[in-house]
Scaffold this motif. Structure first.
Motif, PDB file in Angstrom:
ATOM      1  N   PRO A   1       0.819  -1.219   0.000  1.00  0.00           N
ATOM      2  CA  PRO A   1       0.000   0.000   0.000  1.00  0.00           C
ATOM      3  C   PRO A   1       0.850   1.266   0.000  1.00  0.00           C
ATOM      4  O   PRO A   1       0.367   2.326  -0.380  1.00  0.00           O
ATOM      5  CB  PRO A   1      -0.800  -0.110   1.311  1.00  0.00           C
ATOM      6  N   ARG A   2       2.114   1.160   0.413  1.00  0.00           N
ATOM      7  CA  ARG A   2       2.985   2.330   0.447  1.00  0.00           C
ATOM      8  C   ARG A   2       3.279   2.873  -0.940  1.00  0.00           C
ATOM      9  O   ARG A   2       3.790   3.995  -1.082  1.00  0.00           O
ATOM     10  CB  ARG A   2       4.299   1.984   1.157  1.00  0.00           C
ATOM     11  N   GLU A   3       2.953   2.111  -1.968  1.00  0.00           N
ATOM     12  CA  GLU A   3       3.166   2.540  -3.353  1.00  0.00           C
ATOM     13  C   GLU A   3       1.906   3.152  -3.958  1.00  0.00           C
ATOM     14  O   GLU A   3       1.881   3.467  -5.149  1.00  0.00           O
ATOM     15  CB  GLU A   3       3.589   1.331  -4.196  1.00  0.00           C
ATOM     16  N   MET A   4       0.867   3.341  -3.122  1.00  0.00           N
ATOM     17  CA  MET A   4      -0.412   3.831  -3.624  1.00  0.00           C
ATOM     18  C   MET A   4      -0.808   5.156  -2.995  1.00  0.00           C
ATOM     19  O   MET A   4      -1.992   5.483  -2.895  1.00  0.00           O
ATOM     20  CB  MET A   4      -1.499   2.783  -3.371  1.00  0.00           C
ATOM     21  N   ASN A   5       0.197   5.966  -2.589  1.00  0.00           N
ATOM     22  CA  ASN A   5      -0.101   7.253  -1.959  1.00  0.00           C
ATOM     23  C   ASN A   5      -0.876   8.190  -2.884  1.00  0.00           C
ATOM     24  O   ASN A   5      -1.726   8.962  -2.431  1.00  0.00           O
ATOM     25  CB  ASN A   5       1.195   7.926  -1.507  1.00  0.00           C
ATOM     26  N   TRP A   6      -0.561   8.159  -4.164  1.00  0.00           N
ATOM     27  CA  TRP A   6      -1.245   9.051  -5.109  1.00  0.00           C
ATOM     28  C   TRP A   6      -2.755   8.845  -5.063  1.00  0.00           C
ATOM     29  O   TRP A   6      -3.529   9.813  -5.158  1.00  0.00           O
ATOM     30  CB  TRP A   6      -0.722   8.825  -6.531  1.00  0.00           C
TER      31      TRP A   6
ATOM     32  N   ILE B   1     -13.399  -0.702  -8.461  1.00  0.00           N
ATOM     33  CA  ILE B   1     -12.551  -0.028  -9.449  1.00  0.00           C
ATOM     34  C   ILE B   1     -11.282  -0.856  -9.590  1.00  0.00           C
ATOM     35  O   ILE B   1     -10.518  -1.002  -8.637  1.00  0.00           O
ATOM     36  CB  ILE B   1     -12.214   1.405  -9.012  1.00  0.00           C
ATOM     37  N   ALA B   2     -11.074  -1.426 -10.774  1.00  0.00           N
ATOM     38  CA  ALA B   2      -9.933  -2.296 -11.025  1.00  0.00           C
ATOM     39  C   ALA B   2      -8.946  -1.595 -11.957  1.00  0.00           C
ATOM     40  O   ALA B   2      -9.311  -1.185 -13.056  1.00  0.00           O
ATOM     41  CB  ALA B   2     -10.394  -3.612 -11.649  1.00  0.00           C
ATOM     42  N   LEU B   3      -7.703  -1.453 -11.499  1.00  0.00           N
ATOM     43  CA  LEU B   3      -6.652  -0.784 -12.262  1.00  0.00           C
ATOM     44  C   LEU B   3      -5.744  -1.825 -12.902  1.00  0.00           C
ATOM     45  O   LEU B   3      -4.988  -2.507 -12.216  1.00  0.00           O
ATOM     46  CB  LEU B   3      -5.845   0.133 -11.342  1.00  0.00           C
ATOM     47  N   ASP B   4      -5.831  -1.958 -14.217  1.00  0.00           N
ATOM     48  CA  ASP B   4      -5.049  -2.939 -14.972  1.00  0.00           C
ATOM     49  C   ASP B   4      -5.061  -4.307 -14.273  1.00  0.00           C
ATOM     50  O   ASP B   4      -4.011  -4.858 -13.913  1.00  0.00           O
ATOM     51  CB  ASP B   4      -3.610  -2.453 -15.153  1.00  0.00           C
ATOM     52  N   PRO B   5      -6.253  -4.876 -14.069  1.00  0.00           N
ATOM     53  CA  PRO B   5      -6.385  -6.106 -13.282  1.00  0.00           C
ATOM     54  C   PRO B   5      -5.730  -7.320 -13.931  1.00  0.00           C
ATOM     55  O   PRO B   5      -5.741  -7.474 -15.151  1.00  0.00           O
ATOM     56  CB  PRO B   5      -7.902  -6.297 -13.177  1.00  0.00           C
ATOM     57  N   ALA B   6      -5.170  -8.179 -13.087  1.00  0.00           N
ATOM     58  CA  ALA B   6      -4.542  -9.424 -13.533  1.00  0.00           C
ATOM     59  C   ALA B   6      -5.547 -10.570 -13.482  1.00  0.00           C
ATOM     60  O   ALA B   6      -6.679 -10.411 -13.030  1.00  0.00           O
ATOM     61  CB  ALA B   6      -3.348  -9.739 -12.634  1.00  0.00           C
TER      62      ALA B   6
ATOM     63  N   HIS C   1       2.042  -1.000 -17.353  1.00  0.00           N
ATOM     64  CA  HIS C   1       1.369  -1.640 -16.228  1.00  0.00           C
ATOM     65  C   HIS C   1       1.652  -0.943 -14.896  1.00  0.00           C
ATOM     66  O   HIS C   1       0.828  -1.006 -13.973  1.00  0.00           O
ATOM     67  CB  HIS C   1       1.813  -3.100 -16.143  1.00  0.00           C
ATOM     68  N   PHE C   2       2.783  -0.253 -14.786  1.00  0.00           N
ATOM     69  CA  PHE C   2       3.163   0.303 -13.495  1.00  0.00           C
ATOM     70  C   PHE C   2       2.915   1.802 -13.362  1.00  0.00           C
ATOM     71  O   PHE C   2       3.349   2.421 -12.387  1.00  0.00           O
ATOM     72  CB  PHE C   2       4.629  -0.024 -13.197  1.00  0.00           C
ATOM     73  N   VAL C   3       2.180   2.395 -14.307  1.00  0.00           N
ATOM     74  CA  VAL C   3       1.811   3.807 -14.137  1.00  0.00           C
ATOM     75  C   VAL C   3       0.790   3.976 -13.016  1.00  0.00           C
ATOM     76  O   VAL C   3       0.494   5.101 -12.605  1.00  0.00           O
ATOM     77  CB  VAL C   3       1.242   4.428 -15.439  1.00  0.00           C
ATOM     78  N   TYR C   4       0.270   2.874 -12.506  1.00  0.00           N
ATOM     79  CA  TYR C   4      -0.765   2.909 -11.472  1.00  0.00           C
ATOM     80  C   TYR C   4      -0.179   2.918 -10.054  1.00  0.00           C
ATOM     81  O   TYR C   4      -0.936   2.857  -9.082  1.00  0.00           O
ATOM     82  CB  TYR C   4      -1.702   1.712 -11.623  1.00  0.00           C
ATOM     83  N   ILE C   5       1.142   2.954  -9.929  1.00  0.00           N
ATOM     84  CA  ILE C   5       1.764   3.085  -8.611  1.00  0.00           C
ATOM     85  C   ILE C   5       2.497   4.415  -8.545  1.00  0.00           C
ATOM     86  O   ILE C   5       2.691   5.096  -9.558  1.00  0.00           O
ATOM     87  CB  ILE C   5       2.718   1.912  -8.296  1.00  0.00           C
ATOM     88  N   ASP C   6       2.911   4.806  -7.334  1.00  0.00           N
ATOM     89  CA  ASP C   6       3.570   6.098  -7.130  1.00  0.00           C
ATOM     90  C   ASP C   6       4.778   6.284  -8.044  1.00  0.00           C
ATOM     91  O   ASP C   6       5.450   5.311  -8.416  1.00  0.00           O
ATOM     92  CB  ASP C   6       4.055   6.220  -5.687  1.00  0.00           C
ATOM     93  N   GLU C   7       5.054   7.537  -8.370  1.00  0.00           N
ATOM     94  CA  GLU C   7       6.309   7.853  -9.040  1.00  0.00           C
ATOM     95  C   GLU C   7       7.453   7.415  -8.132  1.00  0.00           C
ATOM     96  O   GLU C   7       7.378   7.534  -6.908  1.00  0.00           O
ATOM     97  CB  GLU C   7       6.404   9.355  -9.307  1.00  0.00           C
ATOM     98  N   CYS C   8       8.512   6.899  -8.715  1.00  0.00           N
ATOM     99  CA  CYS C   8       9.621   6.387  -7.916  1.00  0.00           C
ATOM    100  C   CYS C   8      10.927   6.509  -8.701  1.00  0.00           C
ATOM    101  O   CYS C   8      10.925   6.801  -9.888  1.00  0.00           O
ATOM    102  CB  CYS C   8       9.368   4.933  -7.509  1.00  0.00           C
ATOM    103  N   ASP C   9      12.020   6.284  -8.001  1.00  0.00           N
ATOM    104  CA  ASP C   9      13.343   6.417  -8.601  1.00  0.00           C
ATOM    105  C   ASP C   9      14.143   5.154  -8.322  1.00  0.00           C
ATOM    106  O   ASP C   9      14.786   5.025  -7.281  1.00  0.00           O
ATOM    107  CB  ASP C   9      14.053   7.644  -8.027  1.00  0.00           C
ATOM    108  N   SER C  10      14.072   4.203  -9.230  1.00  0.00           N
ATOM    109  CA  SER C  10      14.755   2.924  -9.055  1.00  0.00           C
ATOM    110  C   SER C  10      14.954   2.273 -10.417  1.00  0.00           C
ATOM    111  O   SER C  10      14.177   2.507 -11.351  1.00  0.00           O
ATOM    112  CB  SER C  10      13.922   2.003  -8.146  1.00  0.00           C
ATOM    113  N   ASP C  11      15.979   1.465 -10.521  1.00  0.00           N
ATOM    114  CA  ASP C  11      16.230   0.718 -11.751  1.00  0.00           C
ATOM    115  C   ASP C  11      15.631  -0.687 -11.686  1.00  0.00           C
ATOM    116  O   ASP C  11      15.875  -1.508 -12.570  1.00  0.00           O
ATOM    117  CB  ASP C  11      17.734   0.595 -11.996  1.00  0.00           C
ATOM    118  N   ARG C  12      14.849  -0.964 -10.658  1.00  0.00           N
ATOM    119  CA  ARG C  12      14.303  -2.303 -10.466  1.00  0.00           C
ATOM    120  C   ARG C  12      13.365  -2.689 -11.614  1.00  0.00           C
ATOM    121  O   ARG C  12      12.588  -1.878 -12.098  1.00  0.00           O
ATOM    122  CB  ARG C  12      13.540  -2.380  -9.140  1.00  0.00           C
ATOM    123  N   LYS C  13      13.481  -3.951 -12.016  1.00  0.00           N
ATOM    124  CA  LYS C  13      12.581  -4.508 -13.019  1.00  0.00           C
ATOM    125  C   LYS C  13      11.761  -5.643 -12.408  1.00  0.00           C
ATOM    126  O   LYS C  13      12.234  -6.368 -11.536  1.00  0.00           O
ATOM    127  CB  LYS C  13      13.366  -5.050 -14.219  1.00  0.00           C
ATOM    128  N   VAL C  14      10.534  -5.776 -12.868  1.00  0.00           N
ATOM    129  CA  VAL C  14       9.670  -6.889 -12.483  1.00  0.00           C
ATOM    130  C   VAL C  14       9.355  -7.671 -13.748  1.00  0.00           C
ATOM    131  O   VAL C  14       8.768  -7.148 -14.688  1.00  0.00           O
ATOM    132  CB  VAL C  14       8.365  -6.387 -11.831  1.00  0.00           C
TER     133      VAL C  14
END
Length: 341
Positions: free
Chosen positions: A87-92, A233-238, A293-306
């Motif tokens: 949930p910490r990635e959903m502040n927006w 409300i489903a955001l890019d649901p899997a 797919h990841f525009v639905y989480i907070d802006e962030c600064d990382s090179d991590r890939k999923v």
């Protein structure tokens, strides 16, 4: 089924004024706040961390969370994060809802979410999809716990929101369920070659489930629905590729599905569009111009890939914040049309 489809271009909409003005907040002694609370589900023997966003009052109180005296008791929303997120990635989203008078609870799913520590991440937990709705229902129950809030909340009409796996979780709470064997067939097909969802659970390596296990999962699926969920409300649901059409046709609550058309993770047609097509009266918003797919989480600064896709870096020309503001415009429009504003 009737289906209202809107394609969302990232420069096409006038932004809605979402946040309460600083002057109004100051004059009414209201502050937008966030607090994390640790709960424990004794029945399922699972911890549940919940991140709350809300309007807090200036005066202290004896409860864990002090809500503003002007806080609406009826506006309650739940957010479910994506696989192995938080949930910490959903502040927006949390702060925007709180600014409009909603008490928002972001549920961290144990076994997936990193907020419990790396040592508690269990890759196999993603296959126990029924645990996520259990976490949410337990959280809704807990909102009435004495001492949590300084005022009682009405939880008979909760709004459910979720991203990716959380999008499925939201829809499962309204009646969506998986169809035995459907995922395996799809993931072995040519059209699934770019679907990152098939890599979860290693579809091709899984052993066939026994009849007893299938029966048990069937019973657990039957318990996922929660009548207190009044809209989804489903955001890019899997998991669209695994969900039965019949279960989606049984969903009777208002539903808004948003998905990225040029998807880099979950093919739009097999997931977002599939869900909306089979839910009666659902609205579908398609995000264009490279939104991933990841525009639905907070802006962030990382090179991590999923699964080979950047978590924080969007395609060239994509403005994540602008897209999120436009998503919020649709979310609040959905609330207004369905009497939740």
């Amino acid at each position: 089924m009737s289906l209202k489809i809107t394609k969302l271009c990232c420069t096409s909409l006038t932004l809605l004024t979402l946040f309460v003005s600083a002057q109004a907040l100051s004059s009414d002694a209201i502050q937008l706040k966030t607090t994390e609370v640790d709960l424990f589900n004794q029945q399922d023997n699972r911890p549940t961390k919940v991140k709350f966003w809300y309007q807090g009052g200036a005066e202290p109180c004896k409860a864990k969370i002090c809500l503003s005296p002007k806080q609406s008791r009826h506006r309650v929303a739940i957010i479910s994060h994506g696989a192995f997120g938080s949930p910490r990635e959903m502040n927006w989203l949390g702060y925007a809802l709180a600014s409009q008078g909603w008490v928002v609870a972001g549920v961290a799913h144990f076994g997936e979410s990193w907020v419990y520590g790396a040592e508690n991440i269990d890759p196999s937990s993603v296959m126990r999809f029924w645990q996520r709705p259990q976490d949410v229902s337990f959280t809704i129950d807990s909102l009435s716990d004495e001492g949590l809030f300084n005022t009682s909340l009405k939880t008979d009409k909760v709004i459910m929101l979720g991203h990716s796996s959380g999008g499925f979780t939201s829809l499962a709470l309204a009646g969506a369920s998986l169809e035995v064997g459907k995922s395996e067939i799809y993931c072995a097909s040519e059209k699934a070659k770019n679907d990152k969802g098939c890599s979860y659970g290693q579809q091709s390596k899984r052993k066939a489930m026994s009849e007893d296990m299938l029966k048990k999962i069937g019973l657990l699926q039957g318990q996922m629905r929660d009548e207190r969920v009044a809209a989804v409300i489903a955001l890019d649901p899997a998991l669209g590729h695994a969900v039965s059409e019949q279960s989606l046709e049984s969903i009777k609550v208002p539903a808004l599905v948003l998905g990225s058309i040029e998807n880099d993770f979950l093919p739009y047609t097999e997931h977002s569009k599939y869900y909306a097509t089979h839910i009666q009266g659902a609205s579908l918003i398609g995000l264009e111009r490279g939104a991933g797919h990841f525009v639905y989480i907070d802006e962030c600064d990382s090179d991590r890939k999923v699964k080979g896709v950047f978590l924080c870096k969007d395609r060239e020309g994509v403005d994540r914040k602008a897209i999120q503001n436009q998503i919020l415009e649709h979310v609040f429009g959905f609330f207004y049309r369905n009497g939740f504003s």
